[in-house]
Design an enzyme around this catalytic site. Structure first.
Site, mmCIF file in Angstrom:
data_model
loop_
_atom_site.group_PDB
_atom_site.id
_atom_site.type_symbol
_atom_site.label_atom_id
_atom_site.label_comp_id
_atom_site.label_asym_id
_atom_site.label_seq_id
_atom_site.Cartn_x
_atom_site.Cartn_y
_atom_site.Cartn_z
ATOM 1 N N ARG A 72 32.821 44.202 47.803
ATOM 2 C CA ARG A 72 33.206 44.019 46.017
ATOM 3 C C ARG A 72 34.361 45.736 46.065
ATOM 4 O O ARG A 72 34.850 46.391 47.219
ATOM 5 C CB ARG A 72 32.691 45.195 44.778
ATOM 6 C CG ARG A 72 32.979 44.497 43.654
ATOM 7 C CD ARG A 72 32.257 45.350 42.280
ATOM 8 N NE ARG A 72 32.763 45.160 41.115
ATOM 9 C CZ ARG A 72 32.538 45.925 39.699
ATOM 10 N NH1 ARG A 72 31.424 46.478 39.794
ATOM 11 N NH2 ARG A 72 33.226 45.112 39.083
ATOM 12 N N HIS A 73 36.058 44.950 45.432
ATOM 13 C CA HIS A 73 36.834 45.707 45.002
ATOM 14 C C HIS A 73 36.477 47.174 45.016
ATOM 15 O O HIS A 73 34.825 47.252 44.075
ATOM 16 C CB HIS A 73 37.825 45.628 44.616
ATOM 17 C CG HIS A 73 37.474 45.171 42.973
ATOM 18 N ND1 HIS A 73 37.229 46.126 41.759
ATOM 19 C CD2 HIS A 73 36.642 43.909 42.284
ATOM 20 C CE1 HIS A 73 37.010 45.573 41.086
ATOM 21 N NE2 HIS A 73 36.617 44.139 40.853
ATOM 22 N N ARG A 76 37.780 50.181 39.685
ATOM 23 C CA ARG A 76 39.020 49.674 38.465
ATOM 24 C C ARG A 76 39.847 49.939 36.785
ATOM 25 O O ARG A 76 38.749 50.506 36.348
ATOM 26 C CB ARG A 76 39.191 47.983 38.912
ATOM 27 C CG ARG A 76 37.954 47.677 37.914
ATOM 28 C CD ARG A 76 38.269 46.228 37.494
ATOM 29 N NE ARG A 76 37.488 45.492 37.216
ATOM 30 C CZ ARG A 76 37.662 45.344 35.967
ATOM 31 N NH1 ARG A 76 38.077 45.412 35.115
ATOM 32 N NH2 ARG A 76 36.382 44.607 35.525
ATOM 33 N N SER A 79 39.760 44.919 32.544
ATOM 34 C CA SER A 79 41.140 44.147 32.403
ATOM 35 C C SER A 79 41.621 44.218 31.138
ATOM 36 O O SER A 79 41.173 44.574 30.594
ATOM 37 C CB SER A 79 39.581 42.527 32.549
ATOM 38 O OG SER A 79 39.235 43.132 31.602
ATOM 39 N N ARG A 169 43.249 44.277 43.674
ATOM 40 C CA ARG A 169 42.644 44.851 43.316
ATOM 41 C C ARG A 169 41.459 44.767 44.682
ATOM 42 O O ARG A 169 41.586 45.474 45.717
ATOM 43 C CB ARG A 169 41.649 45.195 42.298
ATOM 44 C CG ARG A 169 40.862 43.767 42.039
ATOM 45 C CD ARG A 169 40.611 44.452 40.390
ATOM 46 N NE ARG A 169 39.451 43.046 39.816
ATOM 47 C CZ ARG A 169 40.393 42.716 39.228
ATOM 48 N NH1 ARG A 169 40.966 42.671 38.527
ATOM 49 N NH2 ARG A 169 38.776 41.525 38.618
ATOM 50 N N LYS A 293 24.039 39.253 33.088
ATOM 51 C CA LYS A 293 23.969 39.193 34.553
ATOM 52 C C LYS A 293 23.627 38.303 34.977
ATOM 53 O O LYS A 293 23.455 37.108 36.073
ATOM 54 C CB LYS A 293 24.765 40.485 35.054
ATOM 55 C CG LYS A 293 26.048 41.569 35.294
ATOM 56 C CD LYS A 293 27.123 40.618 34.634
ATOM 57 C CE LYS A 293 27.968 41.557 34.181
ATOM 58 N NZ LYS A 293 29.721 40.459 33.930
ATOM 59 N N HIS A 334 34.207 39.648 44.446
ATOM 60 C CA HIS A 334 34.331 39.970 43.586
ATOM 61 C C HIS A 334 32.714 40.722 43.552
ATOM 62 O O HIS A 334 31.942 39.973 44.071
ATOM 63 C CB HIS A 334 35.041 39.288 41.898
ATOM 64 C CG HIS A 334 36.358 38.925 42.518
ATOM 65 N ND1 HIS A 334 37.154 40.097 41.563
ATOM 66 C CD2 HIS A 334 37.476 38.091 42.971
ATOM 67 C CE1 HIS A 334 38.588 39.441 41.471
ATOM 68 N NE2 HIS A 334 38.633 38.617 42.560
ATOM 69 N N ASP A 335 33.077 41.571 42.176
ATOM 70 C CA ASP A 335 31.049 41.155 41.805
ATOM 71 C C ASP A 335 30.135 40.481 41.395
ATOM 72 O O ASP A 335 29.127 39.707 42.119
ATOM 73 C CB ASP A 335 30.816 42.656 40.733
ATOM 74 C CG ASP A 335 31.668 42.094 39.355
ATOM 75 O OD1 ASP A 335 32.857 41.337 39.307
ATOM 76 O OD2 ASP A 335 30.956 42.479 38.378
#
Length: 461
Positions: A72-73, A76, A79, A169, A293, A334-335
């Site tokens: 993952r990035h 951050r 958003s 990112r 999630k 991404h996650d």
């Protein structure tokens, strides 16, 4: 409220120093259970997974034959949509006619942690953040540590291929990882080649983010997580508003304050908003996020195993490919994509769906331990004598494959791993079951054709 204690190692603990009172030294205290990063749903800085005490070293008598990274990035900013919500709350604070009292008294001289709106969705760096958790710095460290461990697989004077989605990112993380891995030898186009893969639906299965092409997943929605009891948010709102009459603070606002806590840690290293909640409230909010999630990106969604099969099948094919000159495979997304991959793989899948009527202890599905910022999945191929084995290291902890961990270092024989994968996703047809447009690519090819095909999708937020 819980006072978030800072230790020498910058750990943020939901407990007071009294945890050390009945032991001779801090080393005897089991403080990891109180680390606030466990309870912020993957929005806060990277945290290592709590493993089983298995060494991550290459097992004695074995050599590393291939390594795959799916990452993952890094840390951050929130958003744009998250930022819009936080700014709306901040406007309420700024427009409040009165002096803040009680737990909110810090707001009397508080400034919003996002100084420049253009930073929304961007990775934190020493240039745009003040804390110790810069995503670019952590990616740099990760790359250097990765080279130290797996550098024997890298061929000097060769071009290192890196595969990244076209999120800015994500690409930024891959660049800093490469700088850490290559050090002074870093030179784009010469010592490293970035293959930037579009996140759009029209790339079909030839993607690091195949969820975009799964139209049926977009049609699928689960209301299961919404059954969770969130009345604790009302209690928080009442507690904060009581000494500050006239302040309009909704339960939605309160829920967003947990995110505020997380993202401000990414940017500033700490946040006064983290001190607003009790230990129980952090745990309740965290489980609500786990539910959300699990039923959207985890095994609670019937489509995630189907989508995750794309990357898992490709990973297996790479493990079986002994002819390829490259044996270091580095991929960044991404996650959501990593979590979907986990759904296909099944190492972290609960035995039963998560309940909504109570919090299970132990909680079998902690989102923050699966995909924190900077999350990483290592797939090791070990050569031990004449036999090849597979082992997973997830967020720096060895996670053995269920019923297949009798090999060196609790690894799984490659042939047995192939059978394991077939049991997990052998019945999956991504194109058909996801309703992928018939004109889109039906298989992932970029790991094998990147030398002849240009992958250079434009970067997007």
């Amino acid at each position: 409220m819980v006072s978030v204690s800072k230790l020498i190692n910058n750990g943020l603990l939901l407990t007071s120093q009294s945890v050390f009172q009945d032991v001779a030294t801090p080393q005897q205290a089991s403080v990891q259970q109180y680390n606030i990063l466990n309870f912020l749903g993957g929005s806060a800085p990277y945290i290592q997974r709590n493993g089983y005490g298995i060494s991550t070293d290459i097992p004695a008598g074995c050599e590393i034959a291939q390594i795959q990274l799916y990452s993952r990035h890094g840390e951050r900013y929130p958003s744009k949509s998250n930022g819009k919500s936080l700014e709306a709350i901040y406007a309420k604070f700024k427009n409040y006619n009165g002096t803040f009292k009680g737990d909110l008294s810090f707001l009397n001289d508080y400034t919003y942690f996002v100084k420049d709106q253009s930073n929304y969705a961007k990775e934190t760096s020493p240039k745009n953040s003040e804390g110790t958790y810069a995503g670019t710095t952590n990616a740099l460290r990760h790359g250097a540590a990765f080279r130290a461990k797996y550098g024997s697989l890298y061929k000097e004077n060769s071009t290192l291929p890196i595969f990244t989605s076209n999120s800015n990112r994500v690409h930024e993380t891959s660049k800093y990882f490469a700088r850490g891995f290559l050090g002074d030898d870093y030179e784009e186009g010469k010592t490293v080649k970035f293959n930037i893969i579009s996140e759009d639906a029209d790339v079909g299965a030839n993607s690091l983010t195949p969820r975009s092409a799964c139209s049926k997943n977009k049609e699928s929605s689960s209301s299961t997580a919404k059954k969770y009891n969130t009345t604790y948010l009302n209690a928080i709102a009442e507690r904060l508003v009581k000494p500050n009459p006239g302040l309009n603070l909704t339960t939605s606002d309160v829920n967003n304050l947990f995110s505020w806590c997380a993202y401000e840690i990414n940017v500033r290293g700490s946040s006064p908003f983290c001190d607003l909640f009790t230990n129980e409230e952090f745990i309740k909010n965290s489980y609500g996020n786990d539910l959300s999630k699990y039923y959207s990106n985890g095994a609670g969604n019937n489509y995630t195993r189907i989508i995750g099969s794309v990357i898992l099948n490709s990973s297996l094919e790479l493990l079986k490919d002994t002819e390829n000159s490259n044996q270091v495979w580095l991929s960044f997304a991404h996650d959501t994509d990593l979590e979907i991959f986990h759904s296909a793989l099944g190492l972290l899948e609960p035995a039963e769906d998560l309940p909504t009527s109570y919090i299970p202890f132990p909680n079998p599905y902690v989102h923050s331990s699966i995909v924190p910022q900077g999350a990483r999945i290592y797939t090791e191929k070990l050569q031990c004598g004449n036999d090849a084995y597979v082992r997973y290291i997830i967020n720096d902890a060895v996670v053995p494959i269920p019923k297949c961990a009798t090999g060196p270092g609790f690894s799984c024989k490659l042939d047995d791993f192939e059978n394991f994968v077939k049991e997990r996703i052998g019945d999956v047809d991504f194109i058909k079951q996801c309703g992928v447009n018939s004109t889109y690519p039906s298989e992932l090819t970029f790991y094998w054709d990147y030398k002849n095909v240009t992958y250079n999708a434009p970067l997007e937020l």
